[in-house]
Design an enzyme around this catalytic site. Structure first.
Site, PDB file in Angstrom:
ATOM      1  N   PRO A  10       0.664   3.713   6.682  1.00  0.00           N
ATOM      2  CA  PRO A  10      -0.618   4.401   6.651  1.00  0.00           C
ATOM      3  C   PRO A  10      -1.772   3.556   6.128  1.00  0.00           C
ATOM      4  CG  PRO A  10       0.847   5.250   4.956  1.00  0.00           C
ATOM      5  CD  PRO A  10       1.679   4.386   5.852  1.00  0.00           C
ATOM      6  N   ASN A  11      -2.895   3.725   6.790  1.00  0.00           N
ATOM      7  CA  ASN A  11      -4.191   3.115   6.438  1.00  0.00           C
ATOM      8  C   ASN A  11      -4.258   1.626   6.744  1.00  0.00           C
ATOM      9  OD1 ASN A  11      -5.310   5.581   5.332  1.00  0.00           O
ATOM     10  ND2 ASN A  11      -3.837   5.324   3.683  1.00  0.00           N
ATOM     11  N   ARG A  18     -11.193  -1.374   5.243  1.00  0.00           N
ATOM     12  CA  ARG A  18     -10.925  -0.635   4.004  1.00  0.00           C
ATOM     13  C   ARG A  18     -10.887  -1.577   2.798  1.00  0.00           C
ATOM     14  NH1 ARG A  18      -4.383   0.060   3.112  1.00  0.00           N
ATOM     15  NH2 ARG A  18      -4.987   1.459   1.427  1.00  0.00           N
ATOM     16  N   TYR A  23      -7.966  -5.937   0.116  1.00  0.00           N
ATOM     17  CA  TYR A  23      -7.152  -6.231   1.304  1.00  0.00           C
ATOM     18  C   TYR A  23      -7.768  -7.266   2.253  1.00  0.00           C
ATOM     19  CZ  TYR A  23      -4.781  -2.033  -0.354  1.00  0.00           C
ATOM     20  OH  TYR A  23      -4.116  -1.112  -1.125  1.00  0.00           O
ATOM     21  N   ASN A  72       5.392  -3.157   5.834  1.00  0.00           N
ATOM     22  CA  ASN A  72       4.439  -2.780   4.790  1.00  0.00           C
ATOM     23  C   ASN A  72       4.236  -1.284   4.961  1.00  0.00           C
ATOM     24  OD1 ASN A  72       2.390  -2.299   3.022  1.00  0.00           O
ATOM     25  ND2 ASN A  72       1.067  -3.968   3.723  1.00  0.00           N
ATOM     26  N   ALA A  75       1.212   3.239   1.156  1.00  0.00           N
ATOM     27  CA  ALA A  75       1.462   4.165   0.046  1.00  0.00           C
ATOM     28  C   ALA A  75       2.820   4.860   0.153  1.00  0.00           C
ATOM     29  CB  ALA A  75       0.340   5.196  -0.035  1.00  0.00           C
ATOM     30  N   HIS A  78       5.685   4.033  -2.226  1.00  0.00           N
ATOM     31  CA  HIS A  78       5.792   4.606  -3.570  1.00  0.00           C
ATOM     32  C   HIS A  78       6.184   6.084  -3.567  1.00  0.00           C
ATOM     33  CE1 HIS A  78       3.589   0.927  -4.055  1.00  0.00           C
ATOM     34  NE2 HIS A  78       2.518   1.422  -3.471  1.00  0.00           N
ATOM     35  N   ASP A  85      15.777   5.734   2.821  1.00  0.00           N
ATOM     36  CA  ASP A  85      17.064   6.112   3.424  1.00  0.00           C
ATOM     37  C   ASP A  85      17.210   5.542   4.839  1.00  0.00           C
ATOM     38  OD1 ASP A  85      17.829   7.523   1.184  1.00  0.00           O
ATOM     39  OD2 ASP A  85      17.601   9.520   2.085  1.00  0.00           O
ATOM     40  N   GLU A  96      10.408  -6.121   2.602  1.00  0.00           N
ATOM     41  CA  GLU A  96       9.233  -5.323   2.210  1.00  0.00           C
ATOM     42  C   GLU A  96       8.102  -6.268   1.832  1.00  0.00           C
ATOM     43  OE1 GLU A  96       9.969  -2.411  -0.937  1.00  0.00           O
ATOM     44  OE2 GLU A  96       7.923  -2.653  -1.656  1.00  0.00           O
ATOM     45  N   HIS A  98       3.742  -6.617   0.774  1.00  0.00           N
ATOM     46  CA  HIS A  98       2.456  -6.015   0.415  1.00  0.00           C
ATOM     47  C   HIS A  98       1.409  -7.108   0.379  1.00  0.00           C
ATOM     48  CE1 HIS A  98       4.401  -2.278  -0.518  1.00  0.00           C
ATOM     49  NE2 HIS A  98       5.333  -2.984  -1.132  1.00  0.00           N
ATOM     50  N   SER A 100      -1.491  -6.910  -1.418  1.00  0.00           N
ATOM     51  CA  SER A 100      -1.905  -7.051  -2.815  1.00  0.00           C
ATOM     52  C   SER A 100      -0.676  -7.223  -3.708  1.00  0.00           C
ATOM     53  CB  SER A 100      -2.693  -5.814  -3.250  1.00  0.00           C
ATOM     54  OG  SER A 100      -1.883  -4.648  -3.186  1.00  0.00           O
ATOM     55  N   ARG A 105      -1.539  -3.679 -10.279  1.00  0.00           N
ATOM     56  CA  ARG A 105      -2.382  -2.504  -9.993  1.00  0.00           C
ATOM     57  C   ARG A 105      -1.877  -1.271 -10.744  1.00  0.00           C
ATOM     58  NH1 ARG A 105      -3.301  -2.212  -3.754  1.00  0.00           N
ATOM     59  NH2 ARG A 105      -4.953  -0.796  -4.492  1.00  0.00           N
ATOM     60  N   ARG A 109       1.962   2.274  -8.336  1.00  0.00           N
ATOM     61  CA  ARG A 109       2.289   1.310  -7.273  1.00  0.00           C
ATOM     62  C   ARG A 109       3.426   0.363  -7.681  1.00  0.00           C
ATOM     63  NH1 ARG A 109      -2.130   2.014  -3.655  1.00  0.00           N
ATOM     64  NH2 ARG A 109      -4.000   2.585  -4.792  1.00  0.00           N
TER      65      ARG A 109
HETATM   66  C1  DQA Z   1      -0.180  -2.031   0.031  1.00  0.00           C
HETATM   67  C2  DQA Z   1      -0.122  -1.557  -1.426  1.00  0.00           C
HETATM   68  C3  DQA Z   1       0.040  -0.057  -1.499  1.00  0.00           C
HETATM   69  O1  DQA Z   1       0.114   0.371  -2.850  1.00  0.00           O
HETATM   70  C4  DQA Z   1      -1.113   0.640  -0.832  1.00  0.00           C
HETATM   71  O2  DQA Z   1      -0.932   2.035  -0.826  1.00  0.00           O
HETATM   72  C5  DQA Z   1      -1.373   0.139   0.543  1.00  0.00           C
HETATM   73  C6  DQA Z   1      -1.270  -1.296   0.812  1.00  0.00           C
HETATM   74  C7  DQA Z   1      -0.463  -3.546   0.133  1.00  0.00           C
HETATM   75  O3  DQA Z   1      -0.236  -4.101   1.206  1.00  0.00           O
HETATM   76  O4  DQA Z   1      -0.945  -4.175  -0.819  1.00  0.00           O
HETATM   77  O5  DQA Z   1      -1.756   0.895   1.435  1.00  0.00           O
HETATM   78  O6  DQA Z   1       1.076  -1.790   0.632  1.00  0.00           O
END
Ligand code: DQA
Length: 139
Positions: A10-11, A18, A23, A72, A75, A78, A85, A96, A98, A100, A105, A109
């Site tokens: 998401p996002n 954003r 980011y 990635n 959110a 978390h 699963d 995995e 990220h 950031s 943070r 997170r």
């Molecule tokens: C993220 C870190 C997450 O906490 C956050 O919700 C994101 C981006 C990152 O790539 O740093 O959407 O996964």
């Protein structure tokens, strides 16, 4: 040819727009084109969804066939027992990533429901976290 899925949650469709101070200002699709050129001997696929179920369906769809997934989950990392699963259920190794450094943070997170089912976790290198994830899968 090895097959790797880059999976964004998401996002992350709003990368480049954003919260640029966290980011960065680059959109993901142009970065993904660079990744495809860099790893031109690998079949690289990209999928993004803002929906938890769609991400799980994609993990199931490739998770018994592909050579790796770089995820990635945004959110959902978390919050989502279900994505954790799904990763546990498949054979394909998952890294995995990220953008950031989530550990610098907010406390919420710092925990990942995915990490224990992943081969490894990479965070804090900006978009380069994805490249490092692919390198880790190919190593
Ligand atoms: C993220 C870190 C997450 O906490 C956050 O919700 C994101 C981006 C990152 O790539 O740093 O959407 O996964």
């Amino acid at each position: 040819m090895k097959k790797i899925l880059v999976l964004n949650g998401p996002n992350l469709n709003l990368l480049g727009v954003r919260e640029k101070s966290i980011y960065g200002s680059r959109d993901f699709l142009s970065y993904f084109e660079e990744l495809k050129q860099r790893f031109d001997t690998v079949h690289l696929e990209y999928y993004q969804s803002n929906s938890e179920g769609a991400l799980i369906d994609k993990i199931h769809a490739v998770g018994f066939e592909y050579d790796g997934i770089v995820i990635n989950a945004g959110a959902y990392t978390h919050t989502s027992v279900a994505i954790g699963d799904a990763i546990a259920a498949i054979n394909t190794p998952v890294i995995e990533v990220h953008i950031s450094n989530v550990h610098q943070r907010e406390a919420f997170r710092h925990h990942s429901f995915l990490a224990k089912n992943c081969k490894g976790v990479i965070c804090g290198f900006g978009l380069d976290s994805y490249r490092l994830g692919i390198e880790a899968l190919l190593a």
